[in-house]
Enzyme design. Structure first.
Site, PDB file in Angstrom:
ATOM      1  CD  GLU A  85      29.384  49.822  33.381  1.00 53.45           C
ATOM      2  OE1 GLU A  85      29.492  50.744  32.573  1.00 53.45           O
ATOM      3  OE2 GLU A  85      30.188  49.640  34.307  1.00 53.45           O
ATOM      4  CD  GLU A  92      37.246  49.347  35.041  1.00 53.43           C
ATOM      5  OE1 GLU A  92      37.318  50.482  35.543  1.00 53.43           O
ATOM      6  OE2 GLU A  92      37.002  49.151  33.830  1.00 53.43           O
ATOM      7  CE  LYS A 128      35.832  52.728  33.174  1.00 58.32           C
ATOM      8  NZ  LYS A 128      35.931  51.458  32.471  1.00 58.32           N
ATOM      9  N   GLY A 164      32.474  55.009  29.722  1.00 57.50           N
ATOM     10  CA  GLY A 164      33.852  55.096  30.197  1.00 57.50           C
ATOM     11  C   GLY A 164      34.704  55.863  29.198  1.00 57.50           C
ATOM     12  CB  SER A 183      32.141  49.179  24.003  1.00 58.77           C
ATOM     13  OG  SER A 183      33.357  48.613  24.483  1.00 58.77           O
ATOM     14  N   GLY A 197      35.447  48.669  27.724  1.00 56.82           N
ATOM     15  CA  GLY A 197      36.736  49.086  27.159  1.00 56.82           C
ATOM     16  C   GLY A 197      37.237  48.199  26.027  1.00 56.82           C
ATOM     17  CG  ASN A 244      33.638  55.279  35.444  1.00 59.18           C
ATOM     18  OD1 ASN A 244      34.443  55.930  36.113  1.00 59.18           O
ATOM     19  ND2 ASN A 244      33.537  53.960  35.518  1.00 59.18           N
ATOM     20  CG  HIS A 276      33.033  50.023  37.414  1.00 56.30           C
ATOM     21  ND1 HIS A 276      34.052  49.269  36.885  1.00 56.30           N
ATOM     22  CD2 HIS A 276      32.489  50.706  36.381  1.00 56.30           C
ATOM     23  CE1 HIS A 276      34.109  49.491  35.577  1.00 56.30           C
ATOM     24  NE2 HIS A 276      33.176  50.366  35.247  1.00 56.30           N
TER      25      HIS A 276
HETATM   26  P1  PGA Z   1      33.766  51.841  28.488  1.00 58.54           P
HETATM   27  O1  PGA Z   1      33.583  51.717  30.064  1.00 58.54           O
HETATM   28  O2  PGA Z   1      32.704  52.804  27.987  1.00 58.54           O
HETATM   29  O3  PGA Z   1      35.149  52.363  28.281  1.00 58.54           O
HETATM   30  O4  PGA Z   1      33.565  50.485  27.905  1.00 58.54           O
HETATM   31  C1  PGA Z   1      32.317  51.667  30.649  1.00 58.54           C
HETATM   32  C2  PGA Z   1      32.449  51.593  32.146  1.00 58.54           C
HETATM   33  O5  PGA Z   1      33.335  50.895  32.657  1.00 58.54           O
HETATM   34  O6  PGA Z   1      31.662  52.223  32.867  1.00 58.54           O
END
Ligand code: PGA
Length: 244
Positions: free
Chosen positions: A160, A95, A10, A226, A205, A166, A8, A93
């Site tokens: 998630e 976000e 983003k 991500g 992560s 993140g 992803n 997601h």
């Molecule tokens: P991350 O994000 O690997 O940076 O933690 C995962 C995601 O939001 O899909």
């Protein structure tokens, strides 16, 4: 079923870096023991799809609107993603749920739209840190899964935890296994036998250093990555750790 490793990207990447990243992923993707998907920003999706066409790498969107078309300024329909070369789309997601207030019923409507256009929906669920601290994580995720999926759902779920995205923090192996078992139980309850074979990804992560452990846990059908998907070497290292 083969595991799915999905990147992803983003809101990262202009045309030149996106094409460079896509090329590097393609170079390493041929011999991988898993399915590989990259989800670039919509502005470069068509170009990335062109770059990976005919290879083992598939392309997905990061969101779509529930309506087919119309007066929805700034939004993108499932048909537009498909037309640009996508075969999948991330929906719900955290976000999107947080930044855009998307509810699970709204996510469900998007899933219906995506499926109608032939896109594989990847539906994200996960609890906040406060919800986990209150011991409510399974109730929260159960409700999200139940309400975000239409009858007969045949896509992918991504667990998630919001607090792991993140942050460099991940749940314990036991916590991931427990939540994936919980999600499987909800899928069976909600979808019957059809829920048995759906892939449940872990996201939050995921890095080369923890990928092998996470991907070996029961009921983990792959990873949604991500930050680490923005460096081809890291993303490919994660994919190489997939169980075949
Ligand atoms: P991350 O994000 O690997 O940076 O933690 C995962 C995601 O939001 O899909």
């Amino acid at each position: 079923m083969r595991q799915l490793i999905a990147g992803n990207w983003k809101m990262n990447g202009l045309l030149a870096d996106s094409l460079e990243l896509a090329s590097a992923v393609v170079k390493g993707a041929a011999a991988l023991p898993c399915d590989v998907l990259v989800c670039p920003p919509a502005t470069v999706l068509r170009a990335v799809a062109g770059k990976v066409a005919g290879t083992a790498v598939a392309v997905g969107g990061q969101d779509c609107h529930a309506k087919e078309k119309g007066a929805h300024t700034g939004d993108i329909s499932a048909a537009m993603l498909k037309d640009a070369g996508a075969s999948a789309v991330i929906l719900g997601h955290s976000e999107r749920r947080t930044d855009h207030g998307e509810s699970s019923p709204e996510v469900r409507a998007k899933v219906v739209a995506a499926v109608a256009c032939g896109l594989l929906p990847i539906v994200c669920v996960g609890e906040t840190e406060a919800e986990r601290l209150a011991g409510r994580q399974e109730d929260v995720v159960r409700a999200q899964v139940w309400d975000s999926l239409p009858d007969g759902f045949a896509g992918v779920i991504a667990y998630e935890p919001v607090w792991a995205i993140g942050t460099g923090r991940t749940p314990t192996e036991a916590d991931v296994a427990a939540m994936h078992a919980c999600i499987r139980a909800v899928l069976l309850e909600r979808l019957g036998e059809g829920g048995r074979r759906l892939r449940i990804l872990y996201g939050g992560s995921v890095k080369p250093a923890n990928a092998r452990t996470l991907l070996a846990l029961p009921e983990v059908g792959g990873a949604l990555v991500g930050g680490a998907s923005l460096a081809a070497a890291d993303f490919l290292a994660i994919a190489a750790a997939a169980a075949d």
